[in-house]
Each structure stands twice: as structure tokens, then as C-alpha cells.
Enzyme design. Structure first.
Site, mmCIF file in Angstrom:
data_model
loop_
_atom_site.group_PDB
_atom_site.id
_atom_site.type_symbol
_atom_site.label_atom_id
_atom_site.label_comp_id
_atom_site.label_asym_id
_atom_site.label_seq_id
_atom_site.Cartn_x
_atom_site.Cartn_y
_atom_site.Cartn_z
ATOM 1 N N VAL A 278 1.127 -1.016 0.140
ATOM 2 C CA VAL A 278 -0.272 -0.632 0.234
ATOM 3 C C VAL A 278 1.436 0.999 -0.004
ATOM 4 C CG1 VAL A 278 -2.127 1.123 1.228
ATOM 5 C CG2 VAL A 278 -1.863 -1.339 1.524
ATOM 6 N N ASP B 197 0.642 5.964 9.666
ATOM 7 C CA ASP B 197 -0.518 7.477 8.664
ATOM 8 C C ASP B 197 -2.104 7.598 9.051
ATOM 9 O OD1 ASP B 197 -1.860 4.658 9.145
ATOM 10 O OD2 ASP B 197 -2.629 3.891 6.960
ATOM 11 N N LEU C 162 -5.799 -1.197 13.337
ATOM 12 C CA LEU C 162 -5.800 0.099 14.599
ATOM 13 C C LEU C 162 -6.658 0.722 13.844
ATOM 14 C CD1 LEU C 162 -2.067 0.903 12.824
ATOM 15 C CD2 LEU C 162 -3.185 0.963 15.045
ATOM 16 N N ASP C 163 -7.790 1.266 12.297
ATOM 17 C CA ASP C 163 -9.010 1.686 12.434
ATOM 18 C C ASP C 163 -9.182 1.413 13.005
ATOM 19 O OD1 ASP C 163 -8.591 4.084 11.071
ATOM 20 O OD2 ASP C 163 -8.183 3.395 8.757
ATOM 21 N N GLU D 290 -12.645 -2.274 8.840
ATOM 22 C CA GLU D 290 -12.093 -1.212 9.592
ATOM 23 C C GLU D 290 -12.853 -0.676 10.578
ATOM 24 O OE1 GLU D 290 -9.757 0.762 7.260
ATOM 25 O OE2 GLU D 290 -11.019 1.983 5.848
ATOM 26 N N ARG E 84 -7.350 2.953 -4.045
ATOM 27 C CA ARG E 84 -7.811 3.450 -2.794
ATOM 28 C C ARG E 84 -8.448 4.410 -3.000
ATOM 29 N NH1 ARG E 84 -6.462 1.313 3.323
ATOM 30 N NH2 ARG E 84 -4.686 3.235 3.044
#
Length: 714
Positions: free
Chosen positions: A118, A622, A449-450, A422, A332
Site C-alpha cells: 500500500v 498513517d 488500527l482503524d 475496519e 483506494r
């Protein structure tokens, strides 16, 4: 103030309009009139529906907040909680079993498990590196990292380390491509005879793994092998520094690495206006046309990077065999939340950025569909759609692409979508989310994480959460990871789509990655995110060890390993007698990560950074990592675990640490000792206004503050 031009009732920034009309449209087969009318219709018809879905998010969140407030200081009643979520339409009933009906999916998505990169599409060099990471040198990956236990010594080539690399690579070859009666460690000659590969006149134990060669069959310059769908090329060159010392002349082992890559317009970029969006769209255009280039200085020379060509061999039957030289590319788009000032609607409102992304990125992908040997050989466009909350929002994304395909004269379901699991409302309704786009789904994945950031925000009023490291140890996270795979298999994704796992966040810790990340293919996931091309090469070794489709077959027979009750178990802190030092360390670690990321986002427009943590361990940061850290501090602040004064002191202390970590960095502007920079204020907003942010997202604050800085700079 930007200059705008009217296009079908849209007020379009002239920079974006010029890009669309002068670069994106020519050669696409779409007229300017059809494009702008299609985008205008999309913005004006779908915009109100988009807004209604966001309003529904807020309404549901308010109901959940009030439910927890009404039960403050009471033991959590899991049964009542589940019933409440069903009552408000948060938790929906599961329908009958079904299989996805996605067609025309490229083999990299459907049939070849492997690593996935990514990268921010705004960085042309990174984008090219990722696309070209389809192939990587195993020798280089082992030599240049700590994969064998330690980093290489400084200075010139270390022959002893080089010998250990060669030996390690031979071990890999023996494991993946054993020789009947011999070992690659002892091999002196590789040659092809009667369509078979012979090593010192001995065949492979599994001859079908020989896939081709290049050069003369008696002394090939390259031999192509294949295991679990992934290719490995043995490179022979006795004039090469390594090959000259090798008894078989083996100069390198080049392995198929990043089978697919996501070109990111979302979490890893900082795109706040037309200028930024044109940079992102322009690089995506170059990738889809195949002409993207990036020049850079290295060793006093200017080097230019381009997309790698396909690789050609002679197959066992004597016919030409072509293997893709580049990763299969997804793009994305942003989610449903944000708007962008690049375009204003007829009401003077900013366009929803996700609608703009859908129309522009698919338009650009038409260039790939119009040429041979490009990204998709099956006539598909691959779009990852993040941050969707539940089946209704997935159905909305499906409708968006229906409109886009009609406007751009594409067959229905040309666009395949990836559903990122997510957000909590998507997790608990995953089967219905997949059903809502069953003709398009080609990817689902998990992202800790999200997902954790949304977990904290959703249950903000329930109480203080555990420390971040302890959240990972709770039962819900294992249930979340397993259930995603299980439901994906139930819905027929095997052989049609990717089931993915999240990022390895420590790009310099390759030995640890080799030990830990094998769990992803073992879990039944047929792709997983890695932070670099080198990491992709090393992670590919795991897919040679694990037959992912065999794992999936076993999982399908066993049934679900987790149920929704496990997912709904809120990871609150059961032990709250933390010491002052534990509290301080937790908040400082969060603050340091936020500041280290935000200062580059705001001041330099860098959306993805390798940021040293409080222990100087480099981590990929990020917006997802920023979200969880900001929400965690906001949660503890809200429940009195620490005071506003303590948080502000931690932010100021860690700002000085971040300044020292970035000392000497070109273009860096220190935050200490005045603490009045826009970047520092943005970081504070994320924490002190964290409860107010929609779903705990960082984008509204970051975009507003970045635009503020740009305006101040003129």
C-alpha cells in the site's frame, strides 16, 4: 482563491478541469460533455444520499452514547447491549447463505496468494517501486536487512555475510523445490532436457514446479520455478560478482513478491484541494497508461524509474511463457465522509470526495482497459472502498459505481471493490456487507488500527479503555480476525477474491516480521500488507511454506471460530489501578506518535511517514495509527484517568522529542518551545476535540489545518 470554471452546473477548480480535459479524457473514449454531465449527476443525485448516511452514523452514535450514559457505574449487561443494538438497527439479522458472483477477476486477485503493498499514489517514485515490486531479489533482501539476525556491516561487500545469504537461499530452494536425491547446496549444473529441469542430472522431486527457462537449454541464463502459484527465477551469470564464486554460477534468486499493490488516495496521502488531487490522479493516470516516470538523484547521477516490462521464458513444452512484471494495481478511493473544495455543487457546497474519486479514477482506468498487456488482463478496474459503516453504506458504494459505469460507457460490474472491515458496524454485519456488493466484491481485509479507533469512539461513554498493548490481547481482536476469514470463505471468496490482513508496521524489523507474519497465511488470508518492496520479498517466503488454499479448505469444513457476541465485548480496562508512571508512559507514547505524524502531514503534506516512536523504533504511521492514539487519549481524558493539564504537558514534552528526532530534516519546522504552530494545534485538536470528531476520524481536523497553512503561505 482558486479560479473556477463551470462544467455542467459544477464549479470546478481550473487546475482540475485542465487535468481532466487535457490529460485524463484524451484517449479514454469518453467525451468531455459526457464526463462532466455524469459527474454532475452523480454529485447532485448521490450527494444528498451520502449526507443522509452520515447523519445516520451520528444518530446511531448518539443513541449508543446515551445508552452507556444511562448505565454509568453499572456492570456491563452484554445481553441487554446486544438487544439494544438490534433495536436501533446497528446489528442486523443475517440473511440466507450465498456466494459472491464476481466475474472477470484477474488471477493475482483470485488465484495467487501473496504479499500486498500500500503506497501513497502522490509519490511517483514510491508508486513505481510498488508496481515493480512484483519481483525482488532474495539475495538483496537477506543481505540488506536484519532478516538473518543482524544488519550488514558498514562499508563494502562482506563476503562472509554474502556466503550466509547464498546458503540461506539454498535452504529456501530445498524447502520449496526439493531435488530428487540431491540438494541445491551441492548443485553444480542446472539444465533443461526434454522439457524437464535437471540439476546435476537429477530431476526435481516435483517436476511440475519447473515453469520455464531463458537462454540455451544446456546452460540457461535463467530458470523459472513455481510453487503455490508464486514464481521464482534462478539467475545464472558466471561474470557476476556472486555468480563467479558460485559453483553453479547462480548469481541471484529473484522471487515473485508483491502480487498486488494498492495505490492509495486515502489514508497515506495529504490531499486537501485540487492541486493535491491532480497530483494523485496524474500519477494514477501514468500507471494506467504505462508511461509514469520518476527521476531522482543517486550517487551524483540522475536515475529515471519506469514500469518494468513483462518477463518472457520458454516453457517446458517449448512455447513462449509470459509472466507479469508488475503488481496488479488497486486504487483506494476515500470513504463517504470527506468533501473537497476542488469542485463545488450548484448549491455552492464542496463535492463529496468519494464521488469525485469514483468518477475520476475509473475514467483514468479506461486507459488501461483500452490497451493490451496493461494492469488488468480480464477487463476489470479494482477500487478499494474504505471506512464504510454497515451494509447500507456498501450498497451505496455499489450504486455509485453503477452510475459511474453507465456514465463512462463501461459494462456493468467492470469495477470490482474491496471492502475494508475496519469499522465496527461493518464487522458485526460483514456477511450482509458482502451481500450488498456481491457482484463486485474482490477483496475484504482486517485493519487493527482503524478498527480499534472506531471501537474506542463507538464505546467512548462505556468507560476507560485498556492500554493499547492490552487492547490487542482482548478476545474481541482474535474473534475479529478469525471471523473475517470465516465469513469471507462462507460467502465464496475463495478462488474469486482476496481475504487480507493488515500492515507490518516496523519496516526495519524484518527478522521479527519473518517470525510473526507467517501467521497471516496460516490464518487463511491470501494477502497481507507489507511496508516495502523488500518486506514483500521476505513475506513471500511465507506463502511458499503455507498452502493458503489448503488452509482455507480446512477452515471451511470447521465453521466459524467466533460469533458476534465476542466482537461486541468492549475492551474496557478491567484493571484500572495504573501507576502514575504507567499513565504517563501511555499518554506520552500516544502523544509522540500523533505529533510525529501530524507535523509532517500539516507542514509538508506527507501522508505516510516512518516515525520514530518513544523508544526510537521506526514505525509506519498513517491516519489509522493517528486515529487510535488520539481516540485513546480522548477516552482517558473523558473518564478522568488524567487531566487536561497532564495531556497538554505531555504534548509539549513530546513535541520537543519529535523536534529532536527530526533535527536536520530539510523543511522541518520545530514545534517547541513556542507551541503555537498550526501543526501543534492540529495535534492538540485531535486529542482535546477527539470526542467531537465523526467516528473519531482525523481527516476533518487535518484537512482544515493543512488548508489553513496553505492559505497562510499564499
Amino acid at each position: 482563491m482558486s479560479t473556477r470554471v463551470d462544467r455542467a452546473g459544477l464549479a470546478v477548480d481550473e487546475v482540475l478541469a485542465a487535468f481532466i480535459e487535457d490529460k485524463a479524457l484524451p484517449g479514454s473514449g469518453v467525451s468531455a460533455e459526457d464526463f462532466w454531465q455524469g459527474l454532475s449527476d452523480l454529485a447532485h443525485e448521490m450527494g444528498p444520499k451520502n449526507r443522509a448516511l452520515l447523519d445516520k452514523r451520528e444518530e446511531i452514535q448518539s443513541q449508543i452514547d446515551n445508552w452507556h450514559k444511562g448505565r454509568a457505574n453499572q456492570p456491563h449487561d452484554a445481553k441487554a447491549y446486544k438487544a439494544f443494538l438490534e433495536q436501533i438497527g446497528y446489528l442486523l439479522p443475517e440473511g440466507a447463505d450465498f456466494h459472491i458472483e464476481t466475474t472477470h477477476v484477474d488471477p493475482e486477485i483470485a488465484l495467487v496468494p501473496g504479499p500486498q503493498l500500500v503506497v501513497p499514489v502522490t509519490n511517483a517514485r514510491f508508486a513505481l517501486n510498488a508496481a515493480n515490486a512484483r519481483w525482488g531479489s532474495l539475495y538483496d533482501a537477506l543481505y540488506g536487512t536484519d532478516a538473518m539476525g543482524a544488519l550488514p556491516p558498514k562499508g563494502g561487500y562482506d563476503r562472509g555475510r554474502g556466503a550466509r545469504v547464498v546458503a540461506r537461499a539454498r535452504v529456501f530452494l530445498d524447502e520449496a523445490f526439493p531435488i530428487a536425491g540431491g540438494s541445491h547446496a551441492d548443485a553444480r549444473r542446472y539444465h533443461v532436457q526434454d522439457g524437464a529441469l535437471l540439476i546435476d542430472d537429477m530431476p526435481l522431486a516435483e517436476p511440475y514446479k519447473f515453469a520455464g527457462y531463458r537462454g540455451h537449454p544446456k546452460a540457461p541464463e535463467a530458470v523459472l520455478l513455481r510453487n503455490h502459484g508464486l514464481h521464482v527465477e534462478l539467475v545464472f551469470d558466471r561474470t557476476h560478482m556472486i555468480g563467479a564464486r558460485d559453483q553453479a554460477g547462480l548469481a541471484d534468486v529473484v522471487i515473485e513478491s508483491a502480487v498486488s499493490a494498492i495505490m492509495d488516495c486515502e489514508d497515506s496521502v495529504a490531499c486537501v484541494d485540487a492541486e493535491d488531487k491532480v497530483l494523485a490522479y496524474g500519477n494514477w493516470l501514468g500507471l494506467m497508461k504505462g508511461d509514469l516516470e520518476a527521476s531522482f538523484q543517486k550517487g551524483g547521477k540522475t536515475l529515471t524509474r519506469q514500469l518494468n516490462p513483462d518477463r518472457s521464458y520458454v516453457g517446458p513444452e517449448g512455447k513462449e511463457v509470459t509472466v507479469k512484471g508488475r503488481a496488479l494495481l488497486w486504487v483506494r478511493n476515500v470513504g463517504h465522509l470527506m468533501t473537497n473544495p476542488a469542485i463545488l455543487t450548484r448549491d455552492g457546497e464542496e463535492i463529496f470526495e468519494g464521488l469525485m474519486d469514483a468518477m475520476v479514477t475509473v475514467l483514468i482506468a479506461r486507459h488501461d482497459l483500452n490497451r493490451d498487456g496493461g494492469n488488468s488482463t480480464h477487463g476489470s478496474v479494482y477500487v478499494v472502498k474504505p471506512k464504510m459503516h454497515g451494509p447500507e453504506e456498501v450498497a451505496f458504494a455499489d450504486a455509485i459505481f453503477d452510475h459511474v459505469e453507465q456514465a463512462l460507457d463501461l459494462p456493468r460490474h467492470t469495477v470490482k471493490i474491496g471492502i475494508m472491515d475496519e469499522e465496527r458496524r461493518t464487522t458485526v454485519n460483514l456477511k450482509e456487507c458482502i451481500r450488498a456488493a456481491k457482484h463486485r466484491v474482490a477483496f475484504i481485509n482486517t485493519g487493527f488500527l482503524d478498527r480499534t479507533g472506531d471501537e474506542i469512539h463507538t464505546s467512548m461513554e462505556a468507560g476507560p479503555f485498556s492500554r493499547k498493548d492490552f487492547i490487542k490481547r482482548k478476545a474481541w481482536i482474535t474473534g475479529y480476525e478469525n471471523r473475517n476469514v470465516d465469513i469471507g470463505l462462507e460467502c465464496g471468496l475463495q478462488g474469486k477474491a482476496q481475504i487480507g490482513k493488515g500492515m507490518w508496521a516496523m519496516p526495519d524489523a524484518m527478522a521479527a516480521m519473518l517470525e510473526a507474519k507467517i501467521e497471516h497465511p496460516k490464518s487463511g488470508a491470501n494477502c497481507a500488507w507489507v511496508p516495502s518492496p523488500t518486506a514483500a520479498t521476505l513475506h513471500a517466503l511465507h506463502y511458499h511454506k503455507i498452502d493458503v488454499f489448503a488452509v482455507q479448505d480446512k477452515l471451511k469444513k470447521a465453521g466459524r471460530r467466533a460469533h458476534v457476541e465476542t466482537i461486541l465485548d468492549i475492551p474496557l480496562a478491567s484493571y484500572r489501578a495504573w501507576t502514575a508512571d504507567q499513565i504517563s508512559r501511555e499518554v506520552e507514547n500516544n502523544a509522540q506518535g500523533i505529533l510525529g505524524y501530524v507535523v509532517r502531514w500539516i507542514d509538508q503534506g506527507v501522508g505516510c511517514s516512518k516515525v520514530p516512536d518513544i523508544n526510537d523504533v521506526a514505525l509506519m504511521e498513517d491516519r489509522a495509527t493517528c486515529r487510535i492514539s488520539a481516540q485513546h487519549i480522548a477516552n482517558w481524558l473523558h473518564h478522568g484517568v488524567l487531566s487536561e493539564a497532564q495531556v497538554r504537558a505531555a504534548m509539549e514534552k513530546m513535541a520537543a522529542v519529535v523536534d529532536s528526532q527530526n533535527q536536520g530534516e530539510p523543511g522541518y519546522r520545530p514545534m517547541a518551545p513556542r507551541f503555537d504552530s498550526i501543526a501543534f494545534q492540529a495535534a492538540c485538536d485531535l486529542v482535546f476535540k477527539g470526542r467531537e470528531q465523526p467516528s473519531g476520524y482525523t481527516e476533518p481536523v487535518l484537512h482544515a489545518r493543512r488548508l489553513e497553512l496553505k492559505a497562510a503561505q499564499g
